[in-house]
Design an enzyme around this catalytic site. Structure first.
Site, mmCIF file in Angstrom:
data_model
loop_
_atom_site.group_PDB
_atom_site.id
_atom_site.type_symbol
_atom_site.label_atom_id
_atom_site.label_comp_id
_atom_site.label_asym_id
_atom_site.label_seq_id
_atom_site.Cartn_x
_atom_site.Cartn_y
_atom_site.Cartn_z
ATOM 1 N N ASP A 115 -1.558 -3.835 9.905
ATOM 2 C CA ASP A 115 -2.882 -4.254 9.459
ATOM 3 C C ASP A 115 -3.850 -3.252 10.057
ATOM 4 O O ASP A 115 -3.811 -2.972 11.259
ATOM 5 C CB ASP A 115 -3.219 -5.673 9.890
ATOM 6 C CG ASP A 115 -4.399 -6.203 9.075
ATOM 7 O OD1 ASP A 115 -4.430 -5.968 7.853
ATOM 8 O OD2 ASP A 115 -5.309 -6.821 9.655
ATOM 9 N N SER A 116 -4.664 -2.680 9.194
ATOM 10 C CA SER A 116 -5.502 -1.579 9.640
ATOM 11 C C SER A 116 -6.843 -1.664 8.939
ATOM 12 O O SER A 116 -7.017 -2.417 7.978
ATOM 13 C CB SER A 116 -4.813 -0.248 9.334
ATOM 14 O OG SER A 116 -4.322 -0.230 8.004
ATOM 15 N N ASN B 154 0.836 -1.202 0.000
ATOM 16 C CA ASN B 154 0.000 0.000 0.000
ATOM 17 C C ASN B 154 0.876 1.259 0.000
ATOM 18 O O ASN B 154 1.474 1.621 1.015
ATOM 19 C CB ASN B 154 -0.921 -0.047 1.225
ATOM 20 C CG ASN B 154 -1.940 1.066 1.228
ATOM 21 O OD1 ASN B 154 -1.633 2.191 0.848
ATOM 22 N ND2 ASN B 154 -3.143 0.754 1.662
ATOM 23 N N LYS C 226 -3.410 14.806 9.788
ATOM 24 C CA LYS C 226 -3.966 13.452 9.930
ATOM 25 C C LYS C 226 -3.030 12.598 10.792
ATOM 26 O O LYS C 226 -3.471 11.907 11.701
ATOM 27 C CB LYS C 226 -4.178 12.797 8.548
ATOM 28 C CG LYS C 226 -4.676 11.354 8.660
ATOM 29 C CD LYS C 226 -4.817 10.622 7.339
ATOM 30 C CE LYS C 226 -5.040 9.129 7.587
ATOM 31 N NZ LYS C 226 -5.060 8.314 6.375
ATOM 32 N N ASP D 63 -10.925 7.644 4.039
ATOM 33 C CA ASP D 63 -10.744 8.981 4.638
ATOM 34 C C ASP D 63 -11.851 9.983 4.291
ATOM 35 O O ASP D 63 -12.263 10.759 5.161
ATOM 36 C CB ASP D 63 -9.378 9.565 4.248
ATOM 37 C CG ASP D 63 -8.236 8.974 5.065
ATOM 38 O OD1 ASP D 63 -8.509 8.350 6.116
ATOM 39 O OD2 ASP D 63 -7.071 9.125 4.647
ATOM 40 N N LYS E 113 0.185 3.950 2.705
ATOM 41 C CA LYS E 113 0.771 3.699 4.029
ATOM 42 C C LYS E 113 2.229 4.131 4.019
ATOM 43 O O LYS E 113 2.691 4.800 4.932
ATOM 44 C CB LYS E 113 0.714 2.207 4.377
ATOM 45 C CG LYS E 113 -0.652 1.637 4.675
ATOM 46 C CD LYS E 113 -0.500 0.166 5.096
ATOM 47 C CE LYS E 113 -1.816 -0.529 5.335
ATOM 48 N NZ LYS E 113 -1.649 -1.957 5.682
ATOM 49 N N HIS F 150 -5.087 6.769 13.771
ATOM 50 C CA HIS F 150 -4.766 5.434 14.280
ATOM 51 C C HIS F 150 -3.313 5.078 13.941
ATOM 52 O O HIS F 150 -2.556 4.625 14.786
ATOM 53 C CB HIS F 150 -5.744 4.437 13.660
ATOM 54 C CG HIS F 150 -5.892 4.559 12.164
ATOM 55 N ND1 HIS F 150 -6.099 5.759 11.538
ATOM 56 C CD2 HIS F 150 -5.810 3.642 11.155
ATOM 57 C CE1 HIS F 150 -6.163 5.589 10.230
ATOM 58 N NE2 HIS F 150 -5.986 4.295 9.978
ATOM 59 N N ARG F 151 -2.904 5.340 12.699
ATOM 60 C CA ARG F 151 -1.550 4.956 12.253
ATOM 61 C C ARG F 151 -0.489 5.835 12.916
ATOM 62 O O ARG F 151 0.542 5.344 13.358
ATOM 63 C CB ARG F 151 -1.470 5.062 10.714
ATOM 64 C CG ARG F 151 -0.122 4.649 10.130
ATOM 65 C CD ARG F 151 -0.180 4.431 8.635
ATOM 66 N NE ARG F 151 -1.083 3.335 8.305
ATOM 67 C CZ ARG F 151 -2.332 3.512 7.831
ATOM 68 N NH1 ARG F 151 -2.789 4.728 7.567
ATOM 69 N NH2 ARG F 151 -3.108 2.473 7.602
#
Ligand code: ITT
Length: 198
Positions: free
Chosen positions: A73-74, A13, A179, A159, A16, A184-185
């Site tokens: 993993d999200s 990805n 962001k 998003d 990411k 979370h990331r």
């Protein structure tokens, strides 16, 4: 001078990678994609939890390198949909569907849902491993609300429909650095850095 930590991301990805790269800038971290990632045997991400998938990916790819490998993993969890799309976030509308198709499917599933039923949570679990040994597993989340329609063009994935009340915007309306401060990331990555820093 303390040694710089080197971290290699195992991910297909590109979004990411972009977020991790921008967060590593300015830290004593060297961060890159695991070389030849796409040529390595893929890890089947079919476990029922983010943690198992992240740990499995990190351990699997760490056997191809001497460096610290990390994997994330999200996904998006909507309690009113029994946790969907959850661990299936990437494939929610089929294997090669676009972000727009995934968003469409989610908005369709949520048609008529109001108030608390529109609550959602982004989750990110990051695992780091070296040579087949686990070094750290960390996780964090961001709480929001599924918007009625997509808004904003930054970010990726879900998003544009993830409205984040503390900022009064969707994640796709935030600049990348904004962001990363609240996502979370971003929060999970700061925990990872604390865990692997010398
Ligand atoms: P790798 O497994 O190769 O890293 P992937 O895209 O398949 O890439 P995941 O299995 O972790 O990764 O799926 C994550 C999906 O969840 C991603 O494709 C998005 O649809 C969604 N997602 C995760 N983080 C997100 C974020 O910050 N913003 C929007 N959507 C996100």
């Amino acid at each position: 001078m303390p040694a710089r930590v080197k971290l290699l991301l195992a991910s297909s990805n590109a979004n990411k990678l972009r977020e991790y790269r921008s967060m590593a800038e300015g830290c004593a971290i060297e961060l890159d994609l695991l070389p030849r990632f796409r040529e390595l045997p893929a890890f089947p991400e079919d476990a029922p939890t983010f943690a198992e998938n992240a740990a499995g990916k990190a351990l699997h790819y760490s056997r191809s390198s001497e460096e610290i490998i990390f994997a994330d993993d999200s996904g998006l969890v909507v309690p009113a949909l029994d946790g969907a799309p959850g661990v299936h976030s990437a494939r929610y509308a089929g294997e090669n569907a676009s972000d727009a198709k995934r968003i469409d499917k989610l908005l369709t599933e949520m048609r008529g849902m109001k108030g608390d039923n529109r609550r959602a949570r982004f989750v990110c679990v990051i695992a780091a491993a070296r040579a087949g040994r686990m070094l750290a597993v960390v996780s964090d989340s961001a709480e929001g609300v599924i918007a009625d329609e997509p808004l904003g063009h930054a970010g990726f994935g879900y998003d544009p429909i993830f409205y984040f009340p503390p900022r009064g915007k969707t994640f796709a309306e935030l600049r990348e650095a904004e962001k990363n401060e609240v996502s979370h990331r971003g929060k999970a990555f700061r925990k990872l850095l604390a865990a692997v820093s010398p």
